[in-house]
Design a protein around this motif. Sequence first.
Motif, PDB file in Angstrom:
ATOM      1  N   LEU A  15     -11.096   2.807 -13.215  1.00 11.25           N
ATOM      2  CA  LEU A  15     -10.825   2.591 -11.788  1.00 11.25           C
ATOM      3  C   LEU A  15     -10.547   1.118 -11.517  1.00 11.25           C
ATOM      4  N   ASP A  16     -11.341   0.240 -12.107  1.00 12.85           N
ATOM      5  CA  ASP A  16     -11.108  -1.203 -11.952  1.00 12.85           C
ATOM      6  C   ASP A  16      -9.726  -1.594 -12.472  1.00 12.85           C
ATOM      7  N   THR A  17      -9.357  -1.041 -13.640  1.00 12.01           N
ATOM      8  CA  THR A  17      -8.038  -1.326 -14.214  1.00 12.01           C
ATOM      9  C   THR A  17      -6.931  -0.829 -13.286  1.00 12.01           C
ATOM     10  N   SER A  18      -7.094   0.387 -12.781  1.00 11.18           N
ATOM     11  CA  SER A  18      -6.101   0.949 -11.857  1.00 11.18           C
ATOM     12  C   SER A  18      -5.982   0.103 -10.595  1.00 11.18           C
ATOM     13  N   GLU A  20      -6.616  -3.103 -10.300  1.00 13.75           N
ATOM     14  CA  GLU A  20      -5.955  -4.365 -10.643  1.00 13.75           C
ATOM     15  C   GLU A  20      -4.445  -4.168 -10.757  1.00 13.75           C
ATOM     16  N   HIS A  21      -4.025  -3.060 -11.357  1.00 12.49           N
ATOM     17  CA  HIS A  21      -2.590  -2.759 -11.447  1.00 12.49           C
ATOM     18  C   HIS A  21      -2.001  -2.555 -10.046  1.00 12.49           C
ATOM     19  N   LEU A  22      -2.754  -1.870  -9.200  1.00  9.73           N
ATOM     20  CA  LEU A  22      -2.298  -1.651  -7.823  1.00  9.73           C
ATOM     21  C   LEU A  22      -2.171  -2.983  -7.082  1.00  9.73           C
ATOM     22  N   ARG A  23      -3.147  -3.865  -7.242  1.00 12.75           N
ATOM     23  CA  ARG A  23      -3.080  -5.187  -6.605  1.00 12.75           C
ATOM     24  C   ARG A  23      -1.859  -5.967  -7.100  1.00 12.75           C
ATOM     25  N   ARG A  25       0.954  -4.717  -8.245  1.00 15.52           N
ATOM     26  CA  ARG A  25       2.156  -4.113  -7.642  1.00 15.52           C
ATOM     27  C   ARG A  25       2.277  -4.486  -6.170  1.00 15.52           C
ATOM     28  N   MET A  26       1.155  -4.562  -5.475  1.00 13.62           N
ATOM     29  CA  MET A  26       1.173  -4.947  -4.060  1.00 13.62           C
ATOM     30  C   MET A  26       1.655  -6.392  -3.909  1.00 13.62           C
ATOM     31  N   ARG A  27       1.191  -7.291  -4.802  1.00 14.26           N
ATOM     32  CA  ARG A  27       1.652  -8.682  -4.757  1.00 14.26           C
ATOM     33  C   ARG A  27       3.157  -8.749  -5.011  1.00 14.26           C
ATOM     34  N   THR A  28       3.625  -7.968  -5.963  1.00 14.09           N
ATOM     35  CA  THR A  28       5.055  -7.925  -6.254  1.00 14.09           C
ATOM     36  C   THR A  28       5.824  -7.408  -5.046  1.00 14.09           C
ATOM     37  N   LEU A  29       5.337  -6.363  -4.438  1.00 15.16           N
ATOM     38  CA  LEU A  29       5.988  -5.795  -3.259  1.00 15.16           C
ATOM     39  C   LEU A  29       6.034  -6.813  -2.120  1.00 15.16           C
ATOM     40  N   THR A  30       4.941  -7.539  -1.933  1.00 14.70           N
ATOM     41  CA  THR A  30       4.903  -8.558  -0.882  1.00 14.70           C
ATOM     42  C   THR A  30       5.939  -9.635  -1.143  1.00 14.70           C
ATOM     43  N   ARG A  31       6.049 -10.078  -2.402  1.00 15.08           N
ATOM     44  CA  ARG A  31       7.069 -11.089  -2.754  1.00 15.08           C
ATOM     45  C   ARG A  31       8.467 -10.553  -2.496  1.00 15.08           C
ATOM     46  N   ILE A  32       8.703  -9.297  -2.830  1.00 15.35           N
ATOM     47  CA  ILE A  32      10.011  -8.680  -2.600  1.00 15.35           C
ATOM     48  C   ILE A  32      10.309  -8.616  -1.107  1.00 15.35           C
TER      49      ILE A  32
END
Length: 84
Positions: A15-18, A20-23, A25-32
């Motif tokens: 769950l922690d790994t998932s 972190e991956h979600l965070r 992707r969210m940072r990437t989405l925010t940059r986009i």
Amino acid sequence: MEAAIARLDGAIGRLDTSLEHLRARMRTLTRIEVDTRQLINERAKLASDLDKASARAKRLDDSAHEVSRRLVEAMETVRAVLAK
């Protein structure tokens, strides 16, 4: 009991790994999203600049035609005077 705790620890780790991956992707989405907004703003500015440049080019073209017309008139007047 220890097996259940081990499974729970494993599940929490996944769950922690998932998360972190979600965070990530969210940072990437925010940059986009930020980049997209900047591109939209830049496009609007460029479109405005193009409209202004096109309007100026039309005014210059109209002026050039007017100058040409006046030059033709002046040449015709000079020819008429010289012909007398």
